[in-house]
Design a protein around this motif. Sequence first.
Motif, short mmCIF file in Angstrom:
data_model
loop_
_atom_site.label_atom_id
_atom_site.label_comp_id
_atom_site.label_asym_id
_atom_site.label_seq_id
_atom_site.Cartn_x
_atom_site.Cartn_y
_atom_site.Cartn_z
N LEU A 90 1.27 0.31 10.65
CA LEU A 90 0.83 1.68 10.86
C LEU A 90 0.50 1.85 12.34
CD1 LEU A 90 0.30 4.17 9.03
CD2 LEU A 90 -2.12 3.58 9.13
N LYS A 91 1.32 2.64 13.02
CA LYS A 91 1.15 2.83 14.46
C LYS A 91 1.00 4.32 14.76
CE LYS A 91 4.23 -1.07 15.55
NZ LYS A 91 5.47 -1.47 16.28
N PHE A 92 0.43 4.62 15.93
CA PHE A 92 0.30 6.00 16.34
C PHE A 92 0.28 6.08 17.85
CE2 PHE A 92 -3.97 4.31 15.79
CZ PHE A 92 -4.59 4.65 16.99
N ASP A 93 0.65 7.26 18.36
CA ASP A 93 0.52 7.51 19.79
C ASP A 93 -0.90 7.95 20.14
OD1 ASP A 93 3.11 6.81 20.20
OD2 ASP A 93 3.87 8.84 20.49
N THR A 129 0.05 2.36 19.33
CA THR A 129 -1.07 1.51 18.94
C THR A 129 -0.99 1.19 17.45
OG1 THR A 129 -2.48 2.51 20.61
CG2 THR A 129 -3.59 1.36 18.82
N GLU A 130 -1.10 -0.06 17.09
CA GLU A 130 -1.02 -0.48 15.69
C GLU A 130 -2.42 -0.76 15.15
OE1 GLU A 130 1.58 -3.39 12.75
OE2 GLU A 130 1.56 -3.77 14.91
N ILE A 131 -2.63 -0.41 13.88
CA ILE A 131 -3.90 -0.67 13.21
C ILE A 131 -3.76 -1.98 12.43
CG2 ILE A 131 -5.64 0.22 11.61
CD1 ILE A 131 -4.56 3.02 12.17
N PRO A 132 -4.35 -3.07 12.90
CA PRO A 132 -4.14 -4.40 12.28
C PRO A 132 -4.55 -4.47 10.81
CG PRO A 132 -5.19 -4.60 14.43
CD PRO A 132 -5.22 -3.14 14.07
N PHE A 133 -5.58 -3.73 10.42
CA PHE A 133 -6.08 -3.81 9.04
C PHE A 133 -4.98 -3.56 8.02
CE2 PHE A 133 -7.60 -1.37 5.36
CZ PHE A 133 -8.43 -2.30 4.76
N PHE A 134 -4.15 -2.54 8.25
CA PHE A 134 -3.11 -2.18 7.28
C PHE A 134 -2.03 -3.27 7.20
CE2 PHE A 134 -5.09 1.87 8.06
CZ PHE A 134 -5.08 2.48 6.81
N LYS A 135 -1.76 -3.93 8.31
CA LYS A 135 -0.78 -5.01 8.33
C LYS A 135 -1.29 -6.20 7.52
CE LYS A 135 3.17 -6.60 10.04
NZ LYS A 135 4.46 -5.94 9.81
#
Length: 362
Positions: A37-40, A24-30
């Motif tokens: 920034l992704k995480f399981d 899952t990627e956090i769009p804000f950081f992009k």
Amino acid sequence: IEGDLKSIGKENNFKFYSLGDESTEIPFFKQKFNTSLKFDTLFLKATIDKNKNDDVIAKGNLAFFNLFINNPRISKNELQINYSDLQFQTLFSDKYFEIDSSSVFRINDIEGKVHLYLGNKKNPIVQLSLKTDSFPSSNLFNSLPSGCCNNLKGIETEGNLLFNLQLKLDMENIDSLKFASELSSKSFNITKYGTTDFREANGPMLYNVFDENNQLEIQYEMSEENVNFRKLEDISPYLKSAVMFSEDGMFFHHKGFIDEAIRASIIKNIKEKRFARGGSTISMQLVKNLWLSKDKTASRKLEEALIVWMIENERLVSKERMLELYLNIIEWGPHIYGASQASHFYFNKDVEDLSIAESAAI
């Protein structure tokens, strides 16, 4: 998303995870920082309340399983941290944001205290403190994110380490920056080298010169079999003094790092908003040239710092040998490598015969 959102003053528990194979990627950081920034899986436990000044207080725990970070300024490769955790107590006010000094961070097997203070535009102060208690040195090398520090993969050590970093910055007076950092050890010893055995610098070795695109440009032997290689005693003492005066006057008296030089480089990089200066000693420049790429990234600087620390503290390579190698590999002009080539190119004489004026000019 699983969990409960409760009223203020109550504990909230959330679990975020992906149903598919993709993280899952956090769009804000992009969008904000050009950082993927992704995480399981993400766990968040937080209690939110207000104090008498109507400031927001939050305390709890934030944990990531398999955190993936991709930013060209951090690393050329995607970094993966298997487990990271922050036990926090924070305060949000109209004047500042603060992570209290009682907060504890964990990155894989490394744990310590963290304090962060960020002032607002009227009070643009940044303070950061990271401290650890004594911990097994193997924890450090086992905790390095995959995707960086390839020279250290597989290294095994014994003994304990202790780390302390302090930084204070006033954005309206950047030159007032205060910085101190120390990695100390007790009974530290390398029991097995990983990908690279840095003791190879004590004997004949191949030196690879890469261009700006990290393509191999030149490769030559660092030994007396190479006609352009010169032993330290065969190089003009005036040239040795001139180089150390220009590059690193305290070379024989420090252990690879000078806090004031690092402080000055941080100031310049902040002012220019890029990696404009590295604060490198001769030790750091030699390590970069022998084993690392030219990438100006935080992960490369981390790898460089760890290698320098081990070489200097464990005396893997003598200062005299380090200076000898440095004088034989640095570029003295376009495609002019080493003191011998430079001496013949500029003055048509052997490097041991250079005068004071020639050594200063070269």
